[in-house]
Design an enzyme around this catalytic site. Sequence first.
Site: not given
Length: 116
Positions: A30, A99, A101
Amino acid sequence: MGDSIFTKIIQGDIPADILYEDDHCICIKDIHPQAPTHLLIIPRKPIPRLADATEEDRALLGHLMLKVADIARSVGVDEAFRVCINNGEAAGQTVFHLHIHLLAGKTFKENSLSMQ
Ligand code: 5GP
């Protein structure tokens, strides 16, 4: 709508730190990490939100979850990590390309979904 930032990364149009990739997904760091380990597991298929996944995506979703665990093992955080999917703007989703995390390396607050 045009391609998401993640589609552009998958296509190689935008650079990213790619830790893992296969025929179905990629894993990148990220850009604004919220924990010492903050990775994103992203399907190549541009499903906007988890809520848009269909029966056709069953195997893909399973693949993504297994990859999260594999990647957690490969970066050495499999004893304690948090997995999060934001679905919709009010839930904090900012990139409308599904997505997952993967967060680790911090103490998790008890009874909370946020991290210390
Ligand atoms: P969301 O808020 O949609 O659940 O998560 C989107 C995540 O993508 C955010 O944590 C944000 O920091 C990350 N992100 C946004 N743009 C980029 C980018 O260009 N590269 C990378 N590596 N991460 C990004």
